[in-house]
Write an enzyme that holds these catalytic residues in place. Structure first.
Site, PDB file in Angstrom:
ATOM      1  N   GLY A  90       3.155  19.821  11.188  1.00  0.00           N
ATOM      2  CA  GLY A  90       4.251  19.370  10.335  1.00  0.00           C
ATOM      3  C   GLY A  90       5.311  20.437  10.144  1.00  0.00           C
ATOM      4  N   ILE A  92       8.491  21.527   7.060  1.00  0.00           N
ATOM      5  CA  ILE A  92       8.546  22.215   5.774  1.00  0.00           C
ATOM      6  C   ILE A  92       8.262  21.262   4.622  1.00  0.00           C
ATOM      7  CG2 ILE A  92      11.025  21.872   5.302  1.00  0.00           C
ATOM      8  CD1 ILE A  92      11.003  24.913   4.448  1.00  0.00           C
ATOM      9  N   HIS A  95       5.480  22.660  -2.676  1.00  0.00           N
ATOM     10  CA  HIS A  95       4.390  22.437  -3.631  1.00  0.00           C
ATOM     11  C   HIS A  95       4.792  23.052  -4.961  1.00  0.00           C
ATOM     12  CE1 HIS A  95       1.906  21.109  -0.381  1.00  0.00           C
ATOM     13  NE2 HIS A  95       1.863  22.294   0.198  1.00  0.00           N
ATOM     14  N   ALA A 160       3.203  13.919   1.099  1.00  0.00           N
ATOM     15  CA  ALA A 160       3.289  14.611   2.388  1.00  0.00           C
ATOM     16  C   ALA A 160       1.892  14.983   2.861  1.00  0.00           C
ATOM     17  CB  ALA A 160       4.147  15.866   2.247  1.00  0.00           C
ATOM     18  N   GLY A 173      -4.084  19.452   4.015  1.00  0.00           N
ATOM     19  CA  GLY A 173      -4.346  18.091   3.576  1.00  0.00           C
ATOM     20  C   GLY A 173      -3.113  17.362   3.093  1.00  0.00           C
ATOM     21  N   PHE A 174      -3.119  16.944   1.821  1.00  0.00           N
ATOM     22  CA  PHE A 174      -2.043  16.105   1.300  1.00  0.00           C
ATOM     23  C   PHE A 174      -1.471  16.672   0.003  1.00  0.00           C
ATOM     24  CE2 PHE A 174      -5.917  14.439  -0.688  1.00  0.00           C
ATOM     25  CZ  PHE A 174      -5.537  14.334  -2.017  1.00  0.00           C
ATOM     26  N   CYS A 191      10.132  17.934   5.425  1.00  0.00           N
ATOM     27  CA  CYS A 191       9.459  17.566   6.676  1.00  0.00           C
ATOM     28  C   CYS A 191      10.415  17.573   7.864  1.00  0.00           C
ATOM     29  CB  CYS A 191       8.783  16.194   6.552  1.00  0.00           C
ATOM     30  SG  CYS A 191       7.619  16.114   5.186  1.00  0.00           S
TER      31      CYS A 191
END
Length: 234
Positions: A90, A92, A95, A160, A173-174, A191
């Site tokens: 993926g 960018i 978080h 994401a 992960g997510f 992204c």
């Protein structure tokens, strides 16, 4: 096969420390698998699931484009954010507080050996979770993660995803936008996809959600989809 999962909620934790912890867990599983094959052993491998919330941080996947970060070092510091180039797939993403981040560190040989299926089931666990709040999550062709209003000019990503696997062991992960400050996404091209917006459960519902309740729902659906025998809280 071991279909139990060790669950650990790390609370608010620095991104780099969490990344290193994930790497240690993954390497521990890989070491057991290597030993089993070299010495004809049958030791079980462990599976882990980490929940975490990170301080403000931007991460760029191994195939990502640095130009999708729209801040320089000084501007990052002013916003109290950090940046890391990491080893997941993926581009960018961001978080931060109010976001539910989940890192399954699974030996997929305990479940199935299909990365495509793994990603689709991760997406499905989020789709089913947000459906309980009246939100219709969807997949967008050619793009991982969970989206709202796919196929319209108002398409926006609410969750994401990006993973890495080694010898069928997963990490990363997510990241589900629950009560996150969406303003931080203005500092990147999320992204690497231009013209697509981001969403949060809070913004869509007009109120904050109970993060612990959302986590419970994610685990409920994850357990069914992955046919997990038991989730053991660490």
């Amino acid at each position: 096969m071991n279909r139990n999962i060790q669950l650990k909620d790390l609370g608010l934790k620095d991104y780099k420390e969490t990344w290193e912890y994930q790497s240690e867990l993954l390497q521990g599983i890989v070491d057991v698998k290597i030993d089993n094959r070299r010495n004809n052993n049958t030791n079980q491998t462990q599976n882990h699931f980490l929940f975490v919330e990170h301080p403000h941080v931007y991460t760029l996947g191994k195939s990502g484009d640095l130009s999708n970060l729209l801040l320089n070092e000084k501007q990052l510091a002013e916003k109290g954010a950090t940046f890391y180039k990491i080893n997941r797939g993926g581009d960018i993403t961001y978080h931060g507080p109010g976001q539910i981040v989940g890192y399954p560190i699974l030996d997929l040989e305990n479940f199935f050996t299909d990365i495509h299926k793994y990603l689709r089931l991760l997406e499905e666990s989020i789709i089913l979770t947000i459906a309980e709040y009246g939100l219709k999550g969807e997949r967008s062709k050619g793009e991982t993660g969970v989206w709202l209003d796919v196929g319209t000019p108002f398409a926006r990503k609410i969750c994401a995803m990006g993973i890495r696997s080694s010898r069928w062991v997963t990490m990363h992960g997510f990241a589900l936008n629950a009560n996150v400050n969406l303003g931080y996404f203005d500092n990147i091209i999320p992204c690497g996809i231009r013209g697509k917006a981001v969403a949060s459960m809070e913004a869509e519902l007009g109120k904050k959600v109970d993060v612990e309740e959302v986590k419970e729902k994610i685990l409920k659906h994850f357990k069914v989809l992955f046919e997990v025998e038991e989730i053991i809280t660490d």
